[in-house]
Design an enzyme around this catalytic site. Sequence first.
Site, PDB file in Angstrom:
ATOM      1  CG  ASP A  98      -0.293  -0.100   2.537  1.00  0.00           C
ATOM      2  OD1 ASP A  98       0.929  -0.307   2.588  1.00  0.00           O
ATOM      3  OD2 ASP A  98      -0.982   0.028   3.558  1.00  0.00           O
ATOM      4  CE1 TYR A 100       7.524   3.253   0.899  1.00  0.00           C
ATOM      5  CE2 TYR A 100       7.415   4.788  -0.936  1.00  0.00           C
ATOM      6  CZ  TYR A 100       7.950   3.663  -0.344  1.00  0.00           C
ATOM      7  OH  TYR A 100       8.920   2.946  -1.004  1.00  0.00           O
ATOM      8  CG  HIS A 219       8.529  -6.935   0.926  1.00  0.00           C
ATOM      9  ND1 HIS A 219       9.049  -5.757   1.426  1.00  0.00           N
ATOM     10  CD2 HIS A 219       7.448  -6.584   0.189  1.00  0.00           C
ATOM     11  CE1 HIS A 219       8.310  -4.748   1.002  1.00  0.00           C
ATOM     12  NE2 HIS A 219       7.334  -5.216   0.258  1.00  0.00           N
TER      13      HIS A 219
END
Length: 257
Positions: A98, A100, A219
């Site tokens: 999503d 920042y 990630h």
Amino acid sequence: MDEMQQALFDAPPPPKLPVYVPEEFPFFHGAQSMSETGFIASDWVSTLSTVDKNLRELAIELAARSTQGEVILPEPKVMFRALTLPLAKVKVLIIGQDPYPTPGHANGLAFAANKNVRPLPRSLNNIYTELHTDLGITPAPHPDLSAWQDQGVLLLNQVLTVAAGHAAAHQKIGWSPVLEAILTAINDRATPPVSILWGNHAQKHSALLSNTPQIRTAHPSPLSASRGFFGSKPFSETNRLLSLQGQEPINWSLPLS
């Protein structure tokens, strides 16, 4: 009047926070209107038209939250910036989580931020580190990734809005059908793009991208980068996969100024 009273009297008023009504979100008016006003490329209209009802409901929900004092990020005009890249020109898909949650950072492109943001977001800094390791490219001093988008890299967050100061605050407000429609359209392309799926949040969508060549690693966040992201060489592998499709590779270097 004592010094404290004078200081209070002289203090500037607090900044006025934006309060939105549903009509200020471009997607309230539907996909066709978004295309006509330049918020998305025209070949996304047929995809997003299937979720017009969801988009309208999202605009109403976000406006209600704004009225209640929640600061919504990014500003409405860039929420769909990723889809200004035409579907037909998407060569690579990178899925983020999503935007920042720091005001002034989010700009509508996953992992990117406004050009003047310093220091660099930590995940992006790790991306730049791996880019240098992989291809020897000097890391850019800024977080502007628009040069990647210009070459066909779709920098798409799973959720296109967030509450300031509260990461993941909008993950359950209704963005999922919109994301699924976008990923399905990408997967159904005659020549599907290369999908870069960093982390579990992105990889849970791998089934929707079954026709695309996929690169799946940890990630790049500081919490997981050392557990499989560093050393994964996603940029050279993406270019190898593009070459196998007969497509031009991405020039992953970014302007240094």
